[in-house]
Design a protein around this motif. Structure first.
Motif, PDB file in Angstrom:
ATOM      1  N   CYS A  39      16.305   0.991  49.434  1.00  0.00           N
ATOM      2  CA  CYS A  39      16.779  -0.919  49.053  1.00  0.00           C
ATOM      3  C   CYS A  39      18.070  -0.522  49.524  1.00  0.00           C
ATOM      4  O   CYS A  39      18.401  -1.001  48.655  1.00  0.00           O
ATOM      5  CB  CYS A  39      15.886  -1.558  48.374  1.00  0.00           C
ATOM      6  SG  CYS A  39      14.291  -1.802  47.564  1.00  0.00           S
ATOM      7  N   ALA A  40      18.872   0.039  50.314  1.00  0.00           N
ATOM      8  CA  ALA A  40      19.316   0.703  50.552  1.00  0.00           C
ATOM      9  C   ALA A  40      20.710   0.683  49.281  1.00  0.00           C
ATOM     10  O   ALA A  40      22.110   0.884  48.760  1.00  0.00           O
ATOM     11  CB  ALA A  40      20.783  -0.910  50.486  1.00  0.00           C
ATOM     12  N   SER A  41      19.955   1.730  47.800  1.00  0.00           N
ATOM     13  CA  SER A  41      20.341   1.461  46.459  1.00  0.00           C
ATOM     14  C   SER A  41      20.712   2.981  46.724  1.00  0.00           C
ATOM     15  O   SER A  41      20.119   4.351  46.783  1.00  0.00           O
ATOM     16  CB  SER A  41      19.773   1.255  45.760  1.00  0.00           C
ATOM     17  OG  SER A  41      19.801   1.671  44.326  1.00  0.00           O
ATOM     18  N   VAL A  42      21.581   3.458  46.224  1.00  0.00           N
ATOM     19  CA  VAL A  42      22.390   4.834  46.303  1.00  0.00           C
ATOM     20  C   VAL A  42      21.205   5.368  44.675  1.00  0.00           C
ATOM     21  O   VAL A  42      20.585   6.806  44.987  1.00  0.00           O
ATOM     22  CB  VAL A  42      23.739   5.424  46.049  1.00  0.00           C
ATOM     23  CG1 VAL A  42      24.016   6.454  45.295  1.00  0.00           C
ATOM     24  CG2 VAL A  42      24.252   5.245  46.815  1.00  0.00           C
ATOM     25  N   PRO A  43      21.420   4.836  43.760  1.00  0.00           N
ATOM     26  CA  PRO A  43      20.235   4.867  42.275  1.00  0.00           C
ATOM     27  C   PRO A  43      18.725   5.710  42.830  1.00  0.00           C
ATOM     28  O   PRO A  43      18.150   6.674  42.246  1.00  0.00           O
ATOM     29  CB  PRO A  43      19.914   4.475  41.318  1.00  0.00           C
ATOM     30  CG  PRO A  43      21.657   3.542  41.734  1.00  0.00           C
ATOM     31  CD  PRO A  43      21.876   3.751  43.377  1.00  0.00           C
ATOM     32  N   THR A  82      26.565   6.182  52.870  1.00  0.00           N
ATOM     33  CA  THR A  82      26.470   6.718  51.644  1.00  0.00           C
ATOM     34  C   THR A  82      25.517   7.352  51.098  1.00  0.00           C
ATOM     35  O   THR A  82      24.980   7.830  50.403  1.00  0.00           O
ATOM     36  CB  THR A  82      26.531   5.408  50.560  1.00  0.00           C
ATOM     37  OG1 THR A  82      28.449   4.694  50.923  1.00  0.00           O
ATOM     38  CG2 THR A  82      27.322   5.338  49.235  1.00  0.00           C
ATOM     39  N   PRO A  83      24.583   6.402  51.440  1.00  0.00           N
ATOM     40  CA  PRO A  83      22.793   6.793  50.721  1.00  0.00           C
ATOM     41  C   PRO A  83      22.408   7.959  51.016  1.00  0.00           C
ATOM     42  O   PRO A  83      22.208   9.179  50.449  1.00  0.00           O
ATOM     43  CB  PRO A  83      21.812   6.110  51.129  1.00  0.00           C
ATOM     44  CG  PRO A  83      22.482   5.115  51.382  1.00  0.00           C
ATOM     45  CD  PRO A  83      24.000   4.715  51.242  1.00  0.00           C
ATOM     46  N   SER A  84      23.020   8.473  52.678  1.00  0.00           N
ATOM     47  CA  SER A  84      22.612   9.565  53.173  1.00  0.00           C
ATOM     48  C   SER A  84      23.361  11.081  52.594  1.00  0.00           C
ATOM     49  O   SER A  84      23.346  11.880  53.063  1.00  0.00           O
ATOM     50  CB  SER A  84      23.289   9.349  54.660  1.00  0.00           C
ATOM     51  OG  SER A  84      22.239   8.782  55.422  1.00  0.00           O
ATOM     52  N   ILE A  85      25.294  10.771  52.437  1.00  0.00           N
ATOM     53  CA  ILE A  85      25.922  11.690  51.572  1.00  0.00           C
ATOM     54  C   ILE A  85      25.099  12.344  50.291  1.00  0.00           C
ATOM     55  O   ILE A  85      25.071  13.352  49.235  1.00  0.00           O
ATOM     56  CB  ILE A  85      27.747  11.329  51.470  1.00  0.00           C
ATOM     57  CG1 ILE A  85      27.830  10.948  52.992  1.00  0.00           C
ATOM     58  CG2 ILE A  85      27.497  11.926  50.367  1.00  0.00           C
ATOM     59  CD1 ILE A  85      28.895   9.919  52.404  1.00  0.00           C
ATOM     60  N   SER A  86      24.412  10.603  49.589  1.00  0.00           N
ATOM     61  CA  SER A  86      23.974  11.439  48.029  1.00  0.00           C
ATOM     62  C   SER A  86      22.861  12.060  48.242  1.00  0.00           C
ATOM     63  O   SER A  86      22.636  13.002  47.825  1.00  0.00           O
ATOM     64  CB  SER A  86      23.755   9.999  47.395  1.00  0.00           C
ATOM     65  OG  SER A  86      24.572   9.025  47.932  1.00  0.00           O
ATOM     66  N   ILE A  87      21.306  12.063  49.218  1.00  0.00           N
ATOM     67  CA  ILE A  87      20.203  12.568  49.292  1.00  0.00           C
ATOM     68  C   ILE A  87      21.254  14.034  50.199  1.00  0.00           C
ATOM     69  O   ILE A  87      20.324  14.994  49.809  1.00  0.00           O
ATOM     70  CB  ILE A  87      19.236  12.126  50.780  1.00  0.00           C
ATOM     71  CG1 ILE A  87      19.017  10.874  49.781  1.00  0.00           C
ATOM     72  CG2 ILE A  87      18.752  12.306  50.869  1.00  0.00           C
ATOM     73  CD1 ILE A  87      18.340  10.123  50.495  1.00  0.00           C
TER      74      ILE A  87
END
Length: 447
Positions: A39-43, A82-87
């Protein structure tokens, strides 16, 4: 999940099924998969990354058919930077390779920080340079700039502004926004655009963010603006409804053809749809009916006459496959890497040992060496995990019926020598059909 994202996930399934039926790539071996919607959510993305890193997934295991019950060999995604960086920060230390189809932040080319990250879409560093050259080429030296307040928008715009300064381009304003910001933020940015003297607006923004800004701008007519777009939005057909953006120009990933994909996307029976919560949501939204009667609603029940072939939707539109092909290539890149790790060619036959216990680190090692061609498109990665940067220049042109169409008017190939990277080979339509720009209608303009 948007209908476009649904198409991406279905394209992944299509590629995996194609590989599982192949006698050349991983013969005798079946690839399994799981699809998560962040859902395009980083958490949410981080939560999934921790699940993946924990190794065995008991939900995945289906019996003796799988030699390695749910051990993740690789990850495809994320769509956003941004989520790719977190993953990547979570799965990188476990040597689990990640291949993104749409995360373009130049920061992800840093192999010290993201050692297991690859992508089939070019880094924004190339696009930022190309956009600056495009603006300079048409003689615009006074522009406005807007961006997503995210890793994608902030890094991309910083690279563009740096390149623009070197080209002698001045910037009147630079504004940021994000889909979760209050409406007052979008109102402020819209007012800045309306009041500005710069006719040209360069937008380095994600589709979901820019849509909200364009909706705000559509509420009160603005003086005509020439929009220059990044690949995240300028090739998204859902935005073509904003007629005041006619004449927009920008760079998109090359159009492609994936044989058999359209038939696969349209092959949705009611039983297939009902078995998937995501497909059920898509079906019910598309046809404005419910697959099963709810006690709390009077809404119409789907009666079986719904025909997906008649549906006008980004899910069914395969006329301009761009990012979808990046998903397709990512699946094949991982399959080729696994093939190299478990298969041996003796004489003219290929033997694959499906009981070989490979580690994700081996897939990571092989992914760095991948080089193949599929449907005429080359796939390989440089030392930074990046592909060769090639773009199409697209222009939003009004058709005879008054609707806006996306037309390819040129190409940009970063691998070519200076002076040959950029080629315009079709007439460009500007905002309101205007000709405020110096003559650019030469049939062959290059730089």
């Amino acid at each position: 999940m948007t209908t476009r994202e649904l198409r991406f996930s279905r394209a992944m399934i299509f590629a995996i099924e194609e590989i599982n039926n192949s006698t050349e790539l991983l013969p005798g071996i079946k690839l399994g998969y799981q699809i998560y919607d962040s859902c395009a959510s980083v958490p949410v993305a981080v939560h999934v990354a921790f699940q993946i890193s924990n190794g065995l997934d008991p939900v995945f295991y289906t019996g003796d058919n799988c030699s390695q019950s749910g051990m993740v060999m690789a990850v495809i995604g994320e769509t956003g930077s941004t989520p790719s960086i977190s993953i990547s920060r979570i799965i990188g230390p476990f040597n689990i390779p990640q291949v993104s189809h749409f995360a373009t932040c130049a920061c992800l080319s840093n192999k010290q920080q993201y050692p297991s990250f690859f992508r089939t879409i070019p880094s924004d560093q190339f696009q930022a340079d190309a956009l600056a050259k495009l603006v300079k080429h048409f003689g615009w030296t006074w522009i406005g700039a807007v961006r997503s307040d995210s890793d994608y928008g902030n890094n991309g715009m910083a690279s563009f502004l740096d390149a623009a300064r070197k080209e002698g381009i001045c910037v009147e304003y630079s504004e940021s926004f994000y889909r979760t910001h209050p409406r007052s933020r979008f109102q402020k940015v819209a007012d800045v655009i309306r009041r500005s003297t710069a006719m040209v607006v360069v937008a380095f923004a994600a589709f979901g963010d820019l849509r909200l800004l364009l909706e705000e701008l559509s509420l009160e007519p603005s003086p005509p603006r020439q929009w220059i777009g990044s690949e995240a939005w300028v090739t998204d057909t859902e935005l073509l409804r904003f007629s005041f953006c006619a004449g927009a120009i920008g760079f998109g990933i090359q159009k492609s053809v994936i044989p058999g994909l359209r038939d696969f996307l349209l092959d949705l029976s009611p039983s297939k749809v009902a078995a998937s919560p995501v497909l059920t949501e898509f079906w019910e939204d598309a046809f404005n009916c419910r697959l099963r009667k709810s006690a709390t609603t009077d809404e119409r029940v789907c009666d079986g006459t719904e025909d997906i072939k008649t549906l006008q939707s980004p899910y069914t539109d395969t006329s301009q496959l761009r990012i979808t092909n990046m998903v397709y290539k990512a699946v094949y890149a991982i399959a080729h890497a696994i093939h190299k790790a478990v298969c041996q060619k003796t004489n003219s036959t290929t033997q694959c040992d499906k009981f070989t216990r490979i580690e994700s680190k081996e897939v990571l090692t092989q992914l760095k060496k991948v080089h193949f061609s599929r449907n005429g498109y080359d796939v390989s990665f440089d030392a930074n995990g990046d592909p060769v940067a090639r773009y199409e220049m697209v222009n939003w042109q009004k058709s005879e019926t008054g609707s806006i169409e996306m037309v390819t008017v040129g190409q940009y190939d970063a691998s070519l020598p200076v002076g040959q990277k950029f080629r315009i080979n079709r007439n460009i339509t500007w905002v309101d059909g205007g000709t405020q720009v110096r003559s650019t209608k030469a049939k062959q303009a290059t730089m």
